[in-house]
Design an enzyme around this catalytic site. Structure first.
Site, PDB file in Angstrom:
ATOM      1  N   SER A  78       0.835  -1.197   0.000  1.00 20.66           N
ATOM      2  CA  SER A  78       0.000   0.000   0.000  1.00 20.66           C
ATOM      3  C   SER A  78       0.875   1.254   0.000  1.00 20.66           C
ATOM      4  CB  SER A  78      -0.969  -0.041   1.181  1.00 20.66           C
ATOM      5  OG  SER A  78      -2.012   0.882   1.023  1.00 20.66           O
ATOM      6  N   ASP A 224      -5.883  -3.627  -2.481  1.00 18.03           N
ATOM      7  CA  ASP A 224      -4.882  -3.270  -1.477  1.00 18.03           C
ATOM      8  C   ASP A 224      -4.239  -4.514  -0.862  1.00 18.03           C
ATOM      9  OD1 ASP A 224      -3.959  -2.453   1.392  1.00 18.03           O
ATOM     10  OD2 ASP A 224      -4.258  -0.564   0.338  1.00 18.03           O
TER      11      ASP A 224
END
Length: 758
Positions: A78, A224
């Site tokens: 991320s 993610d």
């Protein structure tokens, strides 16, 4: 004596002498002399995800450089992937900090491009309906946007920073080998990205569900990486790390007070999943590894505006653990060799950006690609100018048809570049629906309510035709429909045909402001125009000329005794030539801080009443507003002029004043005539508070002056009426909201609530 025997005797004497003097044989002493340099363990840096909290990673990197810790490989998830990937590509910690602090993170995730770049058709919609409440209609079903915010600007930023890596076979060719972790949203398994498009890998790793749209990469839908591996220690070990420095900046679990809403519960659920895999990774760390957890307190994953503070906290914390970092550090010469090797690899990767050999589009057909190409400044045969190319992509995004706008470059053997623009149409288009609401009351029994619904159908054909419709119910019942058709492939000239019908109640007032009648007014207007946009893709405004025909009728319902003789309906028709121009460069339609907007319309034609001969008429109306700001303070200046031929009371066109900020302190339509003059000076200050349902909160006031006259001979600037207001306001998701005290010397003083367009 032979030479061989002499050599043996000399060697024996030397050994005996060494044994007498040192107690150590000469051969053993020679072998121990060049003590080999100890082998340095490979250091793997693991950076966790955490949204804006990831800016702390930059501060940690600064501390690692200060402690002379050579990082041999990096793995990130991320925001950790973004920071780690940019560092791995060759940027230093100081460069990362400088670039991050230069970004306006508040605007980076806006779904729309800056309003000034939108086409005039898109801008006009802002004055009718909120751009926030939008959904699509596709394949017989209503569709919501796939992400709460846009990542186009972030993708463009990442593309710029990683441009030098575009020709690498894999991420081991970076100055520091790198891996990014994402989640396969179909299988739920982690995906470790080690090659391909670095910018896409970084963006995919940060595709937070419900916030950013997932990204399609190599046939997989990636989200993610924090969902499955937010602190990917195991990946670093598989890459060959002997020791690991893991930096965990993940968002802690929220308290009970946040669990009273769907959003709060959803956020907590994601945090729980993330925290579980983080703890599993931490459990694999050994005493030789190091875990860093900067104390970020209550700073959240959405605090992008606090980037300087987050960088500082990360740096201050990492410097406090200098003793722990010392065991990973290298001496100055060895560390300088590591720095030099990174710089050399970055230089080797960079190369020179060559001339654009070809420009092609992916995601649209050939005819649409030819039309879109007319909006580009970048063309074949030019040396690639990255800022110019980014402006081109921004203009394409401003059309509102694409949820993804990106590009790739492929270098040819001769050094030229093939430019390919990647477009992905909105998955919730091409039918777009927006909802608007108007509500006003003076708390004295006078008020109105209107509900608006608009429908836009983009790209009716490959030449870019649009169909725009608007329905309104409430105080005014209305219907508007327009077809917009570009005329040629290589030109932005267009033709438009429209119909506008409405039915509403109007109050008629005498010259003293006394209410004389309540009437029902019907209006039907049809027209056709030829137009020319001003600015690239019409982002400044447009000009139109055309024909217009109208039929109007006023039917009295309640009439005062003083004019009881005027009780019959009045009906008339108009036909004429129309010219219109509009230029709009306001940054926001509501509470603008910078820019201007000017609009004018003139009609030459003939007007005929039932039972009477037609006569010529001329009408003109012009409005203008301009805003300028310093800090949170804004001055907004507005003006309006209008003129038409004299016609009977009740048939007066839309040339009237009254209502909030249109002569505050007068009722809507209380000041009307054939000639109109109006001016307004408004001041407002943006308040420092932030609420989720509004872009911003404001406090301010206005001073207004104007009047309307029936006959030209009556016009006198000494007869101007005054109005004023003091208000608190908010730019909300359904339109501007005002709560105001209004006052006019010849009107009234009272409280006014307004939601919608004033």
């Amino acid at each position: 004596m032979s030479p061989r025997l002499a050599a043996l005797l000399l060697h024996g004497l030397a050994g005996a002498l060494a044994l007498l003097l040192t107690g150590t044989p000469a051969l053993a002493q020679t072998a121990a002399a060049p003590e080999p340099q100890a082998k340095r363990p490979r250091v793997g840096l693991v950076l966790s995800g955490g949204g804006a909290r990831g800016f702390a990673h930059v501060g940690v990197l600064k501390a690692l450089e200060a402690a002379r810790v050579p990082v041999d490989l990096i793995v990130g998830t991320s925001m950790g992937a973004i920071v780690g990937g940019l560092y791995a590509s060759g940027m230093t910690a100081d460069e990362l900090e400088r670039e991050i602090l230069a970004v306006n993170w508040g605007d980076l995730f806006e779904r729309r491009e800056p309003r000034q770049l939108l086409s005039q058709r898109r801008k006009e919609e802002d004055f009718e309906l909120s751009p926030v409440l939008m959904l699509g209609f596709r394949d017989g079903a209503f569709v919501l946007p796939t992400g709460a915010v846009s990542t186009r600007s972030l993708e463009m930023l990442l593309r710029r920073y990683t441009l030098s890596t575009r020709h690498l076979a894999n991420f081991d060719g970076l100055p520091t080998p790198f891996r990014a972790v994402a989640t396969d949203m179909e299988t739920g398994k982690p995906v470790v990205m080690d090659s391909g498009d670095l910018a896409a890998a970084l963006r995919a790793s940060m595709s937070v569900p419900g916030v950013f749209s997932p990204l399609a990469v190599d046939g997989r839908i990636l989200g993610d990486g924090g969902l499955v591996d937010n602190l990917p220690v195991a990946v670093a070990r598989r890459m060959g790390a002997d020791v690991v420095i893991a930096v965990n900046i993940g968002t802690p679990l929220a308290g009970r007070e946040t669990l009273g809403s769907v959003v709060g519960i959803t956020t907590q659920m994601v945090n729980i999943l993330t925290e579980q895999n983080v703890q599993a990774s931490i459990a694999t760390l050994t005493p030789d590894d190091l875990l860093l957890t900067p104390p970020l307190g209550q700073l959240t994953s959405s605090d992008f505006s606090r980037a300087p503070e987050l960088v500082r906290i990360g740096n201050d914390y990492a410097r406090t653990v200098g003793d722990a970092l010392a065991r990973f550090s290298a001496d100055a010469p060895r560390y300088q060799r590591w720095v030099a090797a990174r710089e050399a690899q970055e230089k080797a990767n960079s190369g020179r950006i060559g001339t654009v050999a070809t420009v092609s589009f992916e995601g649209v057909n050939e005819i649409r690609a030819q039309r879109l190409a007319t909006a580009l400044d970048t063309s074949e045969g030019q040396r690639l100018d990255v800022p110019k190319l980014e402006n081109d992509l921004q203009r394409l995004a401003a059309m509102g048809d694409f949820e993804a706008v990106d590009y790739t470059l492929t270098r040819r053997e001769d050094g030229a570049e093939d430019l390919r623009l990647h477009l992905r149409e909105n998955t919730w288009g091409p039918n777009y629906l927006r909802v608007g609401l108007d509500l006003r009351t003076d708390f004295q029994g006078q008020g109105a309510f209107n509900l608006r619904l608009s429908h836009n159908r983009h790209w009716l054909n490959d030449s870019g035709a649009e169909w725009r419709n608007r329905v309104q119910v409430g105080e005014t019942v209305g219907l508007y429909s327009e077809i917009y058709q570009p005329l040629t492939l290589r030109s932005d000239r267009f033709a438009a045909a429209y119909v506008d019908a409405n039915l509403r109640k109007v109050e008629l007032f005498g010259t003293d402001g006394e209410a004389l009648a309540l009437a029902q007014r019907q209006s039907l207007r049809v027209g056709a125009d030829i137009g020319w946009p001003m600015g690239l893709i019409g982002n400044v405004g447009d000009m139109r000329v055309g024909v217009v025909a109208a039929q109007r009728k006023v039917r009295p319902e309640l009439v005062a005794a003083s004019i009881a003789t005027t009780t019959t309906s009045l009906k008339w028709r108009e036909v004429g030539l129309r010219g219109a121009v509009i230029a709009d460069q306001l940054d926001y339609a509501n509470f603008p801080s910078h820019g201007y907007r000017a609009q004018g319309e003139v009609v030459f034609g003939r007007r005929s009443f039932d039972g009477a001969r037609s006569s010529s008429f001329t009408s003109f109306e012009g409005t203008a507003t301009a805003a300028t700001s310093w800090g949170p303070h804004t001055l907004n200046v507005g003006a309006r002029l209008a003129k038409t031929n004299q016609i009977p009371l009740g048939a007066i066109d839309e040339y009237s004043l009254g209502g909030f900020q249109q002569l505050s302190g007068y009722r809507v339509g209380q000041v009307a005539g054939n000639y109109l003059v109006f001016g307004r000076l408004t001041y407002y200050q943006r308040l420092p508070w932030s609420v989720g349902v509004a872009r911003a909160l404001f406090v301010g006031g206005s001073l207004e002056a104007g009047n309307a006259w029936t006959a030209r001979r009556d016009i006198s600037l000494g007869d101007l009426r005054a109005g004023s207001s003091l208000f608190v306001g908010a730019d909300t998701g359904i339109g501007p909201l005002y709560l105001s005290i209004v006052s006019a010397p010849r009107g009234y003083t009272g409280l006014y609530l307004f939601l919608g367009r004033p």
